[in-house]
Design a protein around this motif. Structure first.
Motif, mmCIF file in Angstrom:
data_model
loop_
_atom_site.group_PDB
_atom_site.id
_atom_site.type_symbol
_atom_site.label_atom_id
_atom_site.label_comp_id
_atom_site.label_asym_id
_atom_site.label_seq_id
_atom_site.Cartn_x
_atom_site.Cartn_y
_atom_site.Cartn_z
ATOM 1 N N SER A 28 0.821 -1.216 0.000
ATOM 2 C CA SER A 28 0.000 0.000 0.000
ATOM 3 C C SER A 28 0.851 1.260 0.000
ATOM 4 N N SER A 29 0.273 2.317 -0.533
ATOM 5 C CA SER A 29 0.985 3.594 -0.593
ATOM 6 C C SER A 29 1.291 4.123 0.807
ATOM 7 N N GLU A 30 0.427 3.838 1.794
ATOM 8 C CA GLU A 30 0.672 4.288 3.168
ATOM 9 C C GLU A 30 1.924 3.635 3.751
ATOM 10 N N ILE A 31 2.100 2.354 3.494
ATOM 11 C CA ILE A 31 3.281 1.648 4.000
ATOM 12 C C ILE A 31 4.528 2.149 3.273
ATOM 13 N N GLN A 32 4.438 2.282 1.967
ATOM 14 C CA GLN A 32 5.580 2.793 1.213
ATOM 15 C C GLN A 32 5.968 4.190 1.684
ATOM 16 N N GLN A 33 4.982 5.051 1.922
ATOM 17 C CA GLN A 33 5.266 6.415 2.363
ATOM 18 C C GLN A 33 5.907 6.422 3.748
ATOM 19 N N SER A 34 5.473 5.529 4.619
ATOM 20 C CA SER A 34 6.058 5.480 5.961
ATOM 21 C C SER A 34 7.529 5.099 5.903
ATOM 22 N N ILE A 35 7.876 4.243 4.967
ATOM 23 C CA ILE A 35 9.275 3.845 4.787
ATOM 24 C C ILE A 35 10.085 5.034 4.282
ATOM 25 N N LEU A 36 9.567 5.713 3.281
ATOM 26 C CA LEU A 36 10.253 6.887 2.730
ATOM 27 C C LEU A 36 10.387 7.996 3.771
ATOM 28 N N ASP A 37 9.321 8.237 4.546
ATOM 29 C CA ASP A 37 9.340 9.294 5.558
ATOM 30 C C ASP A 37 10.401 9.042 6.627
ATOM 31 N N ALA A 38 10.746 7.781 6.845
ATOM 32 C CA ALA A 38 11.758 7.437 7.849
ATOM 33 C C ALA A 38 13.176 7.680 7.351
ATOM 34 N N GLY A 39 13.319 8.020 6.070
ATOM 35 C CA GLY A 39 14.646 8.281 5.524
ATOM 36 C C GLY A 39 15.210 7.150 4.691
ATOM 37 N N VAL A 40 14.389 6.145 4.406
ATOM 38 C CA VAL A 40 14.825 5.045 3.537
ATOM 39 C C VAL A 40 14.644 5.512 2.095
ATOM 40 N N THR A 41 15.709 5.421 1.306
ATOM 41 C CA THR A 41 15.641 5.879 -0.082
ATOM 42 C C THR A 41 15.500 4.729 -1.065
ATOM 43 N N LYS A 42 15.881 3.530 -0.643
ATOM 44 C CA LYS A 42 15.763 2.358 -1.512
ATOM 45 C C LYS A 42 15.664 1.122 -0.630
ATOM 46 N N MET A 43 14.783 0.212 -1.012
ATOM 47 C CA MET A 43 14.622 -1.031 -0.261
ATOM 48 C C MET A 43 14.322 -2.152 -1.242
ATOM 49 N N GLN A 44 15.060 -3.235 -1.103
ATOM 50 C CA GLN A 44 14.842 -4.419 -1.934
ATOM 51 C C GLN A 44 14.801 -5.636 -1.028
ATOM 52 N N ILE A 45 13.910 -6.582 -1.358
ATOM 53 C CA ILE A 45 13.826 -7.841 -0.624
ATOM 54 C C ILE A 45 14.004 -8.977 -1.620
ATOM 55 N N PHE A 46 14.848 -9.933 -1.249
ATOM 56 C CA PHE A 46 15.132 -11.104 -2.069
ATOM 57 C C PHE A 46 14.777 -12.346 -1.255
ATOM 58 N N ARG A 47 14.373 -13.413 -1.962
ATOM 59 C CA ARG A 47 13.998 -14.653 -1.287
ATOM 60 C C ARG A 47 14.710 -15.842 -1.905
ATOM 61 N N PHE A 48 15.165 -16.751 -1.052
ATOM 62 C CA PHE A 48 15.594 -18.089 -1.444
ATOM 63 C C PHE A 48 14.892 -19.048 -0.503
ATOM 64 N N GLU A 49 14.054 -19.921 -1.077
ATOM 65 C CA GLU A 49 13.252 -20.835 -0.267
ATOM 66 C C GLU A 49 12.470 -20.002 0.755
ATOM 67 N N ASN A 50 12.692 -20.235 2.065
ATOM 68 C CA ASN A 50 11.953 -19.456 3.059
ATOM 69 C C ASN A 50 12.829 -18.391 3.742
ATOM 70 N N ARG A 51 14.009 -18.126 3.203
ATOM 71 C CA ARG A 51 14.895 -17.108 3.774
ATOM 72 C C ARG A 51 14.823 -15.833 2.943
ATOM 73 N N LEU A 52 14.668 -14.702 3.647
ATOM 74 C CA LEU A 52 14.604 -13.392 3.007
ATOM 75 C C LEU A 52 15.854 -12.584 3.329
ATOM 76 N N PHE A 53 16.269 -11.768 2.361
ATOM 77 C CA PHE A 53 17.342 -10.796 2.562
ATOM 78 C C PHE A 53 16.819 -9.446 2.112
ATOM 79 N N MET A 54 17.054 -8.430 2.914
ATOM 80 C CA MET A 54 16.608 -7.081 2.575
ATOM 81 C C MET A 54 17.818 -6.155 2.548
ATOM 82 N N ILE A 55 17.903 -5.367 1.484
ATOM 83 C CA ILE A 55 18.916 -4.335 1.377
ATOM 84 C C ILE A 55 18.199 -3.000 1.453
ATOM 85 N N MET A 56 18.661 -2.159 2.369
ATOM 86 C CA MET A 56 18.006 -0.887 2.619
ATOM 87 C C MET A 56 19.055 0.224 2.548
ATOM 88 N N GLU A 57 18.806 1.202 1.686
ATOM 89 C CA GLU A 57 19.664 2.376 1.601
ATOM 90 C C GLU A 57 18.934 3.532 2.260
#
Length: 111
Positions: A28-57
């Motif tokens: 949702s746009s509300e969740i995305q905006q909350s991330i941006l408002d916190a100072g996050v400029t880029k966020m990516q999530i990757f998955r292998f099987e049931n393990r997730l990795f997130m890169i946050m700039e």
């Protein structure tokens, strides 16, 4: 620019994993905006099987404390986090009620 990398496990159930991916294909746009408002400029999530990795700039306004305070007072974020716990499973070594665990960088190839 500062970059952080996190890990998290999902409940190891193919149907739940598919639902989790579906939610993340249309955040949702509300969740995305909350991330941006916190100072996050880029966020990516990757998955292998049931393990997730997130890169946050993040920018210079970002702190983990500020983001946690913003999230705690945002009803939409709290609703999202509660929903996501259905799919998430704390990674081994995580503290109680800790979701995404900050990873330690051990290698950096630079030319």
């Amino acid at each position: 620019m500062t970059q952080y990398t996190f890990a998290l496990d999902l409940v190891n159930d193919p149907e739940l994993i598919a639902e989790y991916e579906k939610y993340h294909s249309n955040v949702s746009s509300e969740i995305q905006q909350s991330i941006l408002d916190a100072g996050v400029t880029k966020m990516q999530i990757f998955r292998f099987e049931n393990r997730l990795f997130m890169i946050m700039e993040v920018d210079d306004t970002f702190t983990f404390e500020r983001k946690a305070n913003m999230d705690a007072t945002n009803p939409k974020v709290q609703e999202w986090e509660q929903l996501m716990w259905k799919y998430q499973s704390a990674i081994p070594g995580a503290k109680e009620n800790e979701k995404w665990v900050l990873m330690k960088q051990i290698f950096d190839l630079k030319k």
